[in-house]
Design a protein around this motif. Structure first.
Motif, short mmCIF file in Angstrom:
data_model
loop_
_atom_site.label_atom_id
_atom_site.label_comp_id
_atom_site.label_asym_id
_atom_site.label_seq_id
_atom_site.Cartn_x
_atom_site.Cartn_y
_atom_site.Cartn_z
N PRO A 1 0.83 -1.21 0.00
CA PRO A 1 0.00 0.00 0.00
C PRO A 1 0.87 1.26 0.00
CG PRO A 1 -0.13 -1.15 2.10
CD PRO A 1 0.70 -2.00 1.19
N PRO A 2 0.38 2.32 -0.58
CA PRO A 2 1.17 3.55 -0.62
C PRO A 2 1.33 4.17 0.77
CG PRO A 2 -1.01 3.93 -1.55
CD PRO A 2 -0.89 2.47 -1.28
N THR A 3 2.51 4.70 1.00
CA THR A 3 2.79 5.34 2.28
C THR A 3 2.41 6.82 2.21
OG1 THR A 3 5.03 5.91 1.62
CG2 THR A 3 4.70 3.76 2.69
N ILE A 4 2.44 7.48 3.34
CA ILE A 4 2.13 8.91 3.39
C ILE A 4 3.14 9.70 2.55
CG2 ILE A 4 1.97 10.92 4.92
CD1 ILE A 4 -0.38 9.05 5.19
N GLY A 5 4.40 9.31 2.63
CA GLY A 5 5.43 9.99 1.83
C GLY A 5 5.18 9.87 0.35
N TYR A 6 4.78 8.68 -0.09
CA TYR A 6 4.49 8.48 -1.52
C TYR A 6 3.30 9.34 -1.94
CZ TYR A 6 2.99 6.30 -5.83
OH TYR A 6 2.60 6.11 -7.12
N ILE A 7 2.24 9.36 -1.14
CA ILE A 7 1.05 10.13 -1.48
C ILE A 7 1.38 11.62 -1.55
CG2 ILE A 7 -1.23 10.82 -0.64
CD1 ILE A 7 -1.49 7.95 0.46
N LEU A 8 2.15 12.13 -0.59
CA LEU A 8 2.52 13.55 -0.60
C LEU A 8 3.41 13.88 -1.80
CD1 LEU A 8 3.14 14.20 3.19
CD2 LEU A 8 1.22 14.98 1.79
N THR A 9 4.34 12.98 -2.13
CA THR A 9 5.20 13.20 -3.29
C THR A 9 4.39 13.21 -4.58
OG1 THR A 9 7.04 12.16 -2.14
CG2 THR A 9 7.21 12.35 -4.53
N ALA A 10 3.48 12.25 -4.72
CA ALA A 10 2.65 12.19 -5.92
C ALA A 10 1.77 13.44 -6.05
CB ALA A 10 1.79 10.94 -5.90
N ALA A 11 1.20 13.88 -4.94
CA ALA A 11 0.38 15.09 -4.97
C ALA A 11 1.22 16.31 -5.32
CB ALA A 11 -0.32 15.29 -3.63
N GLY A 12 2.42 16.39 -4.78
CA GLY A 12 3.31 17.52 -5.09
C GLY A 12 3.72 17.53 -6.56
N VAL A 13 4.03 16.38 -7.10
CA VAL A 13 4.39 16.29 -8.52
C VAL A 13 3.21 16.70 -9.39
CG1 VAL A 13 5.00 14.68 -10.38
CG2 VAL A 13 6.25 14.62 -8.22
N ALA A 14 2.00 16.26 -9.04
CA ALA A 14 0.82 16.63 -9.81
C ALA A 14 0.57 18.13 -9.76
CB ALA A 14 -0.39 15.86 -9.30
N ILE A 15 0.72 18.73 -8.59
CA ILE A 15 0.51 20.17 -8.46
C ILE A 15 1.57 20.94 -9.25
CG2 ILE A 15 0.60 22.09 -6.80
CD1 ILE A 15 -0.78 20.16 -4.80
N LEU A 16 2.81 20.49 -9.19
CA LEU A 16 3.86 21.14 -9.99
C LEU A 16 3.59 21.00 -11.48
CD1 LEU A 16 7.15 20.23 -8.08
CD2 LEU A 16 6.13 22.49 -8.39
N ALA A 17 3.11 19.83 -11.92
CA ALA A 17 2.81 19.63 -13.33
C ALA A 17 1.67 20.56 -13.77
CB ALA A 17 2.43 18.18 -13.60
N PHE A 18 0.63 20.68 -12.95
CA PHE A 18 -0.47 21.58 -13.29
C PHE A 18 -0.01 23.02 -13.35
CE2 PHE A 18 -3.57 18.35 -11.40
CZ PHE A 18 -3.87 17.83 -12.64
N SER A 19 0.84 23.44 -12.43
CA SER A 19 1.31 24.83 -12.45
C SER A 19 2.23 25.08 -13.65
CB SER A 19 2.01 25.18 -11.14
OG SER A 19 3.14 24.37 -10.95
N PHE A 20 3.02 24.07 -14.04
CA PHE A 20 3.87 24.23 -15.23
C PHE A 20 3.03 24.36 -16.48
CE2 PHE A 20 6.43 22.53 -18.75
CZ PHE A 20 7.48 23.43 -18.70
N VAL A 21 1.98 23.56 -16.60
CA VAL A 21 1.08 23.64 -17.75
C VAL A 21 0.41 25.00 -17.77
CG1 VAL A 21 -1.05 22.72 -18.76
CG2 VAL A 21 0.73 21.17 -17.97
N ASP A 22 0.07 25.52 -16.60
CA ASP A 22 -0.57 26.84 -16.52
C ASP A 22 0.39 27.94 -16.97
OD1 ASP A 22 -2.87 28.29 -15.99
OD2 ASP A 22 -2.20 28.80 -13.96
N LEU A 23 1.70 27.79 -16.68
CA LEU A 23 2.68 28.79 -17.09
C LEU A 23 2.97 28.76 -18.58
CD1 LEU A 23 5.35 28.56 -14.24
CD2 LEU A 23 3.77 30.44 -14.69
N LYS A 24 3.01 27.57 -19.18
CA LYS A 24 3.35 27.39 -20.60
C LYS A 24 2.23 26.65 -21.32
CE LYS A 24 7.87 28.44 -20.36
NZ LYS A 24 8.54 29.43 -21.12
#
Length: 104
Positions: A1-24
């Motif tokens: 099962p996914p750990t808290i660290g994995y979930i936070l990392t995945a959420a952070g990567v998704a948020i960064l990807a969305f913000s990058f798409v918003d910039l470019k």
């Protein structure tokens, strides 16, 4: 099962990807990704079939360089198929339900 660290990392990567798409929003890389996303069920079935019946019998175990080469070639093939499906959908307007379900 996914750990808290994995979930936070995945959420952070998704948020960064969305913000990058918003910039470019007009980056050239989005075209192939959009084409792949227009028929996701077909792409999923195709990549599973290619992996199981073409790549796995030919290669077996491989090193990182060989895996990366196979991955890049498979992505190029899937993107080419996605653009072909886009053209096919534009020309074939009255598709049966099953075809519409598979390719969008």
């Amino acid at each position: 099962p996914p750990t808290i660290g994995y979930i936070l990392t995945a959420a952070g990567v998704a948020i960064l990807a969305f913000s990058f798409v918003d910039l470019k929003p007009t980056l050239f890389l989005y075209g192939p990704l959009q084409a792949l996303g227009e028929a996701p069920l077909f792409m999923y079935i195709l990549h599973l079939a290619v992996g199981e019946y073409v790549i796995l019998p030919i290669t077996g175990k491989n090193d990182r360089a060989e895996f990366l080469t196979i991955y890049v070639v498979l992505m190029a093939v899937l993107i080419a198929v996605a653009y072909g499906l886009r053209l096919g959908r534009a020309q074939w307007r009255s598709r049966p339900f099953l075809v519409r379900f598979l390719i969008g």
